[in-house]
Design an enzyme around this catalytic site. Sequence first.
Site, PDB file in Angstrom:
ATOM      1  N   TYR A  34      -3.255   4.303  -3.007  1.00 44.78           N
ATOM      2  CA  TYR A  34      -3.030   4.565  -1.585  1.00 44.78           C
ATOM      3  C   TYR A  34      -2.115   5.773  -1.362  1.00 44.78           C
ATOM      4  O   TYR A  34      -2.112   6.351  -0.276  1.00 44.78           O
ATOM      5  CB  TYR A  34      -2.441   3.333  -0.894  1.00 44.78           C
ATOM      6  CG  TYR A  34      -3.452   2.247  -0.673  1.00 44.78           C
ATOM      7  CD1 TYR A  34      -4.287   2.254   0.442  1.00 44.78           C
ATOM      8  CD2 TYR A  34      -3.605   1.211  -1.584  1.00 44.78           C
ATOM      9  CE1 TYR A  34      -5.230   1.269   0.642  1.00 44.78           C
ATOM     10  CE2 TYR A  34      -4.554   0.213  -1.395  1.00 44.78           C
ATOM     11  CZ  TYR A  34      -5.368   0.248  -0.282  1.00 44.78           C
ATOM     12  OH  TYR A  34      -6.309  -0.722  -0.079  1.00 44.78           O
ATOM     13  N   HIS A  49       0.811  -1.217   0.000  1.00 45.04           N
ATOM     14  CA  HIS A  49       0.000   0.000   0.000  1.00 45.04           C
ATOM     15  C   HIS A  49       0.845   1.268   0.000  1.00 45.04           C
ATOM     16  O   HIS A  49       0.377   2.334   0.424  1.00 45.04           O
ATOM     17  CB  HIS A  49      -0.990   0.001   1.176  1.00 45.04           C
ATOM     18  CG  HIS A  49      -2.078  -1.015   1.015  1.00 45.04           C
ATOM     19  ND1 HIS A  49      -3.116  -1.167   1.916  1.00 45.04           N
ATOM     20  CD2 HIS A  49      -2.304  -1.943   0.051  1.00 45.04           C
ATOM     21  CE1 HIS A  49      -3.922  -2.127   1.510  1.00 45.04           C
ATOM     22  NE2 HIS A  49      -3.448  -2.621   0.384  1.00 45.04           N
TER      23      HIS A  49
END
Length: 421
Positions: free
Chosen positions: A244, A194
């Site tokens: 992200y 992420h």
Amino acid sequence: MKLTVVGGGSTYTPELVDGFARLRDTLPIEELVLVDPAAERLELVGGLARRIFAKQGHGGRIVTTSDLDAGVEGADAVLLQLRVGGQAAREQDETWPLECGCVGQETTGAGGLAKALRTVPVVLDIAERVRRANPRAWIIDFTNPVGIVTRALLQEGHRAVGLCNVAIGFQRKFAALLGVTPDEVHLDHVGLNHLTWETGVRLAGPEGENVLPKLLAEHGEAIAGDLRLPRVLLDRLGVVPSYYLRYYYAHDEVVRELRTKPSRAAEVAAMERQLLEMYGDPALDEKPALLAKRGGAYYSEAAVDLAASLLGGGGSPYQVVNAYNKGTLPFLPDDAVIEVQAAVGPQGPTPLPVPEVDPLYAGLMANVTAYEELALEAALRGGRDRVFRALLAHPLIGQYAYADTLTDQLIAHNREHLAWA
């Protein structure tokens, strides 16, 4: 071949089962075991799973059980997709950090730390029981936060690999834009779970032509739109950040948005209620269209590919996974868990060499790696001070007053899941 899914009562499981059915030549499963303590959900999901196998002509047996030890006995691979505390805990992770003006998200920032603290002890207990049942079994972790959970598993000596669907999503997207098959697209994917960037998009393998400049020139607007980042930023970076990264590159903008709309957890909870009602229909024998909005796109393909390679089958030679750094990125510790392209086989993943990383990305990676180390220490040993240190280290928090307040809120909202609290 026996494969076990821990968290098999998830409403997402039919997507996984559909992949197992379609790709049975790549991963010939003889027995699929779905393990979950939620018996009612498990029965609904298991029923649909059996109908999907039957419709697609898969001869494998599907077993449902709430007995973890029985479920993992003799398994060749165990997939972890659990959510400790369910959507109710996720709802909290996404809301209380906003009171301090910090992003509320289930894997990033304070909410991500809360999830790690709830999850790591549970996953390590499961992994130890898997090891007792079959020391040679592979554990494939899709449970967030994947980087921290995978690091916990590897530190304890488990045969584990972390998996995320961000890379395969980009691969599919870029292939469609380029008019080629996904197998022809190789990503220069670098970062932490992420927290990744596509620094190159190559055709025909890791040594192929880099067509990322062409992609950005011809399709930059569409790519930026998907990421909800400005096109000019992608042009200035010359890379494609994962979605992200918006939590970092547009943090305050995201906080303002999150304060004005229902949480993602509330949306997913409502969706899950609809899906479970659908799953109870004995005429349903395929994954419903609504499931595409649930999240986790292409995870089934990635999971099949990874499991096939680990178990000696016909998986792709190179896959993006979460594994020990071991010198791949020299600015990070060897025992940091990174997310990069790796050669995957029965002995596990071996990260491919990565060109020198721009300091713009390396610095953020080093910062978040330090946070993840402190987060894992807090998850393993507990204590208010360890939680505070992890929050203070996170680049999305960083101020001691915020870290203090968030520490108290995290503990208050998660006390039932924290043995030391």
